[in-house]
Design an enzyme around this catalytic site. Sequence first.
Site, PDB file in Angstrom:
ATOM      1  N   GLU A   1      59.111  24.459  56.699  1.00 27.61           N
ATOM      2  CA  GLU A   1      57.896  24.917  56.022  1.00 27.61           C
ATOM      3  C   GLU A   1      57.093  23.685  55.599  1.00 27.61           C
ATOM      4  O   GLU A   1      57.633  22.582  55.493  1.00 27.61           O
ATOM      5  CB  GLU A   1      58.252  25.700  54.750  1.00 27.61           C
ATOM      6  CG  GLU A   1      59.118  26.928  54.978  1.00 27.61           C
ATOM      7  CD  GLU A   1      59.401  27.725  53.708  1.00 27.61           C
ATOM      8  OE1 GLU A   1      59.302  28.946  53.762  1.00 27.61           O
ATOM      9  OE2 GLU A   1      59.715  27.126  52.667  1.00 27.61           O
TER      10      GLU A   1
ATOM     11  N   ASP B   1      54.047  26.376  45.796  1.00 26.03           N
ATOM     12  CA  ASP B   1      53.590  25.163  46.484  1.00 26.03           C
ATOM     13  C   ASP B   1      52.209  24.628  46.069  1.00 26.03           C
ATOM     14  O   ASP B   1      51.263  25.412  45.907  1.00 26.03           O
ATOM     15  CB  ASP B   1      53.444  25.424  47.986  1.00 26.03           C
ATOM     16  CG  ASP B   1      54.590  26.173  48.586  1.00 26.03           C
ATOM     17  OD1 ASP B   1      55.558  26.464  47.883  1.00 26.03           O
ATOM     18  OD2 ASP B   1      54.514  26.476  49.787  1.00 26.03           O
TER      19      ASP B   1
HETATM   20  C1  FRU Z   1      57.152  27.396  50.694  1.00 25.21           C
HETATM   21  C2  FRU Z   1      56.563  28.721  51.125  1.00 25.21           C
HETATM   22  C3  FRU Z   1      55.595  28.517  52.269  1.00 25.21           C
HETATM   23  C4  FRU Z   1      54.710  29.731  52.164  1.00 25.21           C
HETATM   24  C5  FRU Z   1      54.625  29.932  50.666  1.00 25.21           C
HETATM   25  C6  FRU Z   1      54.574  31.369  50.246  1.00 25.21           C
HETATM   26  O1  FRU Z   1      57.576  27.403  49.371  1.00 25.21           O
HETATM   27  O2  FRU Z   1      57.576  29.646  51.463  1.00 25.21           O
HETATM   28  O3  FRU Z   1      56.206  28.364  53.531  1.00 25.21           O
HETATM   29  O4  FRU Z   1      53.459  29.506  52.746  1.00 25.21           O
HETATM   30  O5  FRU Z   1      55.774  29.314  50.114  1.00 25.21           O
HETATM   31  O6  FRU Z   1      54.319  31.464  48.880  1.00 25.21           O
END
Ligand code: FRU
Length: 519
Positions: free
Chosen positions: A229, A47
């Site tokens: 998320e 992300d």
């Molecule tokens: C989304 C996610 C988020 C988390 C991160 C962990 O892709 O799963 O919810 O904070 O990636 O790397």
Amino acid sequence: MKINILFVLSLLVIASCNKVPPANQINYKEQHRPQFHFSPEKGWMNDPNGLVYFKNTYHLFYQYFPDSTVWGPMHWGHAVSKDLVHWKHLPIALYPDSLGYIFSGSVVADKNNASGFQNGNDGPLVAIFTYHDMKKEKVGRIDRESQAIAYSNDEGNSWTKYTGNPVIKNKGDQDFRDPKVFWHEASSRWIMPLAVHDHLEIYSSPNLISWVKESEFGSADGAHGGAWECPDLFPLKTNEGIEKWVLIQNIDRGSISGGSGTQYFVGDFNGKTFVNENSPKTILWIDYGADNYAGVTWFGIPDSRRIFIGWMSNWDDYATRVPTKNWRSAMTIPRELGLIKTDEGLRITQRPIKELAQLWEKKIDISAQAFKDSLVIPNQSIQKEIELQFDLSQSTASTFGVIIGNKIKEKVIIGYDKAKHEVFIDRTKSGKIDFSKKFARKHTAPYRAANLLKLHLFIDAASVELFVDEGQIVMTEIFFPNEDFSNLTLFSSGGSSSLLKGELYELKSIWAMQNQGTN
Ligand code: FRU
């Protein structure tokens, strides 16, 4: 993303086979390396985090595991840009510690020093992120995520974690993460949208340290095929001046093209509560392709420009397996969001940011014409931007569009199907596809074109981004040909197509500096 112990153990095993090379062996010329998209020099990225514009600089932080090309202990990688196009890599900003991995979150410029962390002439940058505690996860506890902060008084070059972390403790929620904080002028408070399993929670704070829960939204609204998320909440205006609040809500499974994807809601926000103006059953998607996830927008860009960037991959079983060697994944191109009135209500549009025009190297005009079957467009560059305008009232074709391919007959087909009223990207024969059963697919987006249809494409070594009719429909897809896709053909099946206008721009690489080894 679903995380459990078996998953983590298998990642550790895979990690040992996915060691990354030293940075000095990397020149951004590897096979499949994106030439005008951001990708880390080496290692694993997911992300985008901490998107903030501060002192004439755009910051891009990102979920990062530098030691392997698969997901692992999460850090925040860091890069900066003056134009959102060329990026300079900076040292890692946040490292995991005894409270956990550093999961996704945001950065704000605390210009009035509400936090009290200022040490110098300017208010500090404050990062708000999720700690994911692996010790708790290993013993099966679900209250493993909490929200924490860190601050920087040197424009993001170095960070100090707040000693009173976490600032929001977990009261027993699995999936409690990804704070995306912004300043709410009308109520003079900081607002934090936070994803909590199947809904959104909104918190407020006067100082970024003490937080109060204001409301919940969404357990009965929109798509629920997976965990919610990475939310984002911001106002957006139509050209007619109607202002609405948009809530972006990423979902880790069950999106329109399978796996992870990004839905959004349009409505109102009064400083405490978000109200969806559509029926709870309405589901709106930012992107109909398979590879745009965890996207959020920049904090603090002037002139009310709202700029979005996503991670160009998909958790649904191939993100950790795509066939790149030294690094995994890239970001989308940054896109400017807009809001338009449609018969169904207000909808988001996305346009490639205008700054990308500086990458134009050579323009090739494709003359207006009617054509059948195929029209080969000679060009020299792998990475390119193409704008095509078709007149459907003069076309008898059932499907038409663009094929990018190579001489070993691998290809990606991007087009419009008149009878089905849909736009599509077909990567079933795109080259390396065996790394996942879910990869070789054709994805579609419902769209009823008017007489004129505009297809605007950005093609890089391993991706295509399609913007239809000024970004009313967007599709983002990655691919991995055995030989680069240098061939470009327009196709028209089942009749003729009338091309009103065609422009192709070969694009420069943004990594020229890396290629000279100077950074
Ligand atoms: C989304 C996610 C988020 C988390 C991160 C962990 O892709 O799963 O919810 O904070 O990636 O790397």
